[in-house]
Enzyme design. Structure first.
Site, PDB file in Angstrom:
ATOM      1  N   THR A 175       0.764  -1.156  -0.082  1.00  0.00           N
ATOM      2  CA  THR A 175      -0.038  -0.021   0.143  1.00  0.00           C
ATOM      3  C   THR A 175       0.829   1.310  -0.134  1.00  0.00           C
ATOM      4  O   THR A 175       1.885   1.087   0.414  1.00  0.00           O
ATOM      5  CB  THR A 175      -0.870  -0.092   1.271  1.00  0.00           C
ATOM      6  OG1 THR A 175      -1.705  -1.040   0.854  1.00  0.00           O
ATOM      7  CG2 THR A 175      -1.555   1.208   1.599  1.00  0.00           C
ATOM      8  N   ARG A 203     -14.429  -7.210  -0.152  1.00  0.00           N
ATOM      9  CA  ARG A 203     -13.553  -6.825   1.259  1.00  0.00           C
ATOM     10  C   ARG A 203     -13.043  -5.237   1.199  1.00  0.00           C
ATOM     11  O   ARG A 203     -12.277  -4.812   0.234  1.00  0.00           O
ATOM     12  CB  ARG A 203     -12.461  -7.898   1.453  1.00  0.00           C
ATOM     13  CG  ARG A 203     -11.601  -7.519   2.607  1.00  0.00           C
ATOM     14  CD  ARG A 203     -10.289  -6.703   2.231  1.00  0.00           C
ATOM     15  NE  ARG A 203      -9.450  -6.691   3.425  1.00  0.00           N
ATOM     16  CZ  ARG A 203      -8.047  -5.901   3.428  1.00  0.00           C
ATOM     17  NH1 ARG A 203      -7.876  -5.123   2.470  1.00  0.00           N
ATOM     18  NH2 ARG A 203      -7.388  -5.974   4.519  1.00  0.00           N
ATOM     19  N   VAL A 204     -13.254  -4.654   2.430  1.00  0.00           N
ATOM     20  CA  VAL A 204     -12.485  -3.277   2.533  1.00  0.00           C
ATOM     21  C   VAL A 204     -11.624  -3.456   3.782  1.00  0.00           C
ATOM     22  O   VAL A 204     -12.188  -3.772   4.790  1.00  0.00           O
ATOM     23  CB  VAL A 204     -13.644  -2.207   2.575  1.00  0.00           C
ATOM     24  CG1 VAL A 204     -13.187  -0.912   3.006  1.00  0.00           C
ATOM     25  CG2 VAL A 204     -14.809  -2.254   1.490  1.00  0.00           C
ATOM     26  N   GLY A 205     -10.499  -2.713   3.359  1.00  0.00           N
ATOM     27  CA  GLY A 205      -9.529  -2.763   4.528  1.00  0.00           C
ATOM     28  C   GLY A 205      -9.691  -1.633   5.434  1.00  0.00           C
ATOM     29  O   GLY A 205     -10.637  -0.816   5.170  1.00  0.00           O
ATOM     30  N   THR A 226      -0.004   1.430   7.053  1.00  0.00           N
ATOM     31  CA  THR A 226      -0.070   0.557   6.036  1.00  0.00           C
ATOM     32  C   THR A 226       0.217  -0.986   6.718  1.00  0.00           C
ATOM     33  O   THR A 226       0.786  -0.786   7.803  1.00  0.00           O
ATOM     34  CB  THR A 226       1.032   0.423   4.959  1.00  0.00           C
ATOM     35  OG1 THR A 226       1.384  -0.602   4.128  1.00  0.00           O
ATOM     36  CG2 THR A 226       2.302   0.681   5.471  1.00  0.00           C
ATOM     37  N   GLY A 229      -4.635  -4.862   7.358  1.00  0.00           N
ATOM     38  CA  GLY A 229      -5.839  -3.944   7.437  1.00  0.00           C
ATOM     39  C   GLY A 229      -6.695  -4.340   8.680  1.00  0.00           C
ATOM     40  O   GLY A 229      -7.303  -3.541   9.328  1.00  0.00           O
TER      41      GLY A 229
HETATM   42  N1  ASP Z   1      -3.629  -2.178   4.807  1.00  0.00           N
HETATM   43  C1  ASP Z   1      -4.126  -2.643   3.565  1.00  0.00           C
HETATM   44  C2  ASP Z   1      -5.297  -3.451   3.536  1.00  0.00           C
HETATM   45  O1  ASP Z   1      -5.388  -4.258   4.482  1.00  0.00           O
HETATM   46  C3  ASP Z   1      -2.904  -3.456   3.013  1.00  0.00           C
HETATM   47  C4  ASP Z   1      -1.532  -2.708   2.837  1.00  0.00           C
HETATM   48  O2  ASP Z   1      -1.230  -1.797   3.860  1.00  0.00           O
HETATM   49  O3  ASP Z   1      -0.752  -3.098   2.110  1.00  0.00           O
HETATM   50  O4  ASP Z   1      -6.135  -3.269   2.524  1.00  0.00           O
END
Ligand code: ASP
Length: 320
Positions: A175, A203-205, A226, A229
Site C-alpha cells: 500500500t 472486502r474493504v480494509g 499500512t 488492515g
Molecule cells: N492495509 C492494507 C489493507 O489491509 C494493506 C496494505 O497496507 O498493504 O488493505
C-alpha cells in the site's frame, strides 16, 4: 530543489518483509512519489494537492499494491480503496472497492471537494467518477502479468490459499501513502491500496476508513498507515497516533506508541508515517521494513527501507 518555507512531505510504499530484490524498486518508487509531491509544494500548492500528486505517482508504479499492479481478489479482479483528508477542516473523501478507476486517490479528492458525502463504494463510487468526468479504465489497464501469474499460481492448486489476516505466512503489503505540511501550515494525508491478495470480493480494509488508513488534523498531525488492515482498523491507528500527539508526544514517540498498541492488542503488523504540525517526522513499524522517502527543509530527498534510528526524534528544521 529549494526549501519551501516550512513545507515537509513524507511518503511510504508499504511495510512488511519486503524481499531484498525488491528494495531498490520500492525505494526508487518512493523517491518518485516524494519528488512529485514536493514539486507541488515548492510551486505554492497545498498539502492536499501534494499528497494527491505523490500518491498518483505511486499508483502508476506497478511495484506497489495501488492502482496499476494491485493484487487480485479471489475473483481475479482489481478492487481499490483510497482516502484523502484535509487537516484544515477534517474534510475527508474515501472510496472503496472501485474497479475501473486508475487513480482512486483523485476520485477520493473529488468526493472531498464535490460531494456532501465522505465515502462511496463500488458501483456508486464509479458512477460518481463518471458524473464528474474522471476517466474510467478497462480492468486490463490495472492488471500486470506479475499479479495474474501470482493469482493463477495460487488458484492452480485447486485450493487457493485464502489470505489470513494474521496467518503464519508473511504476506505482501505494498500500500502507498503520503503526508504533507504546506507553507500555510496546513496538513493533509492520503492512502491508496489494492488491498490484500485473494481477498473476498467486496472486502474493504483499513486504508479508506477515516482514522485507520489515514488521518489529518491541523491541531495535531497527518498520518498514513499500512499493514494488516483487519488489525489496523481495530485500533484506529492513524487517529491513535494523533491522539498521542495531542497528549504531548513527539511524532516518532506517537508513531511508536500506536504500533505498540497494535502489537499488544492484535496479532497484526504494520507501519505508519507521521508528520506533526511543527514539521516533525515519525516513521514507526513492527514489520521488518517500511519503504519510505521524505524531503528535508533544505530540499534534500532522503529514502529508506527501514526507519533508521538516527532519523528519529528530530525536527525537520534541524535538517533531519
Ligand atoms: N492495509 C492494507 C489493507 O489491509 C494493506 C496494505 O497496507 O498493504 O488493505
Amino acid at each position: 530543489m529549494h526549501a519551501s518555507s516550512g513545507s515537509v512531505l513524507v511518503v511510504h510504499g508499504g511495510a512488511y518483509d519486503i524481499p531484498l530484490e525488491s528494495h531498490e524498486a520500492h525505494v526508487a518508487g518512493c523517491r518518485d512519489g516524494v519528488e512529485a509531491g514536493w514539486a507541488v509544494l515548492t510551486s505554492g500548492g497545498s498539502a492536499l494537492a501534494a499528497v494527491e500528486a505523490a500518491v498518483r505517482v505511486l499508483e502508476e508504479n506497478p511495484t506497489f499494491d495501488a492502482g496499476r499492479g494491485s493484487f487480485l481478489n479471489a475473483a481475479a479482479q482489481v478492487e481499490l480503496d483510497a482516502i484523502i483528508m484535509d487537516g484544515r477542516d477534517l474534510n475527508v473523501g474515501a472510496v472503496a472497492a472501485v474497479q475501473h478507476v486508475a487513480h482512486p486517490v483523485t476520485l477520493a479528492r473529488l468526493l472531498l471537494t464535490e460531494s456532501e458525502h465522505a465515502m462511496l463504494a463500488g458501483a456508486g463510487a464509479e458512477l460518481f467518477a463518471r458524473e464528474h468526468g474522471l476517466p474510467i479504465c478497462a480492468p486490463e489497464e490495472l492488471l500486470t502479468g506479475r499479479e495474474l501469474e501470482r493469482w493463477k499460481a495460487a488458484h492452480a492448486t485447486g485450493k487457493p490459499q485464502a489470505w489470513e489476516p494474521w496467518g503464519a505466512q508473511p504476506h505482501p503489503s505494498d500500500t502507498v501513502g503520503a503526508v504533507a505540511l504546506d507553507a500555510a501550515g496546513n496538513l493533509a494525508a492520503a492512502t491508496s491500496t489494492g488491498g490484500t491478495f485473494n481477498k473476498h470480493p467486496g472486502r474493504v480494509g483499513d486504508s479508506p476508513l477515516v482514522g485507520c488508513g489515514a488521518y489529518a488534523d491541523n491541531r495535531t498531525a497527518a498520518v498514513s498507515a499500512t499493514g494488516e488492515g483487519e488489525a489496523l482498523m481495530k485500533v484506529v491507528i492513524s487517529k491513535l497516533v494523533c491522539d498521542f500527539i495531542a497528549q504531548g508526544m513527539n511524532a516518532q514517540e506517537a508513531g511508536e506508541a500506536a504500533i505498540q498498541i497494535l502489537a499488544e492488542r492484535t496479532p497484526g503488523e504494520g507501519g505508519v508515517i507521521v508528520l506533526d504540525r511543527r514539521g516533525q517526522i515519525g516513521i514507526a513499524h513492527n514489520t521488518p521494513y517500511i519503504a519510505h522517502a521524505y524531503v528535508t527543509s533544505s530540499g534534500e530527498i532522503v529514502t529508506g527501507i527501514q526507519a533508521p534510528a538516527s532519523n528519529r526524534n528530530q525536527r525537520s528544521d534541524d535538517g533531519l
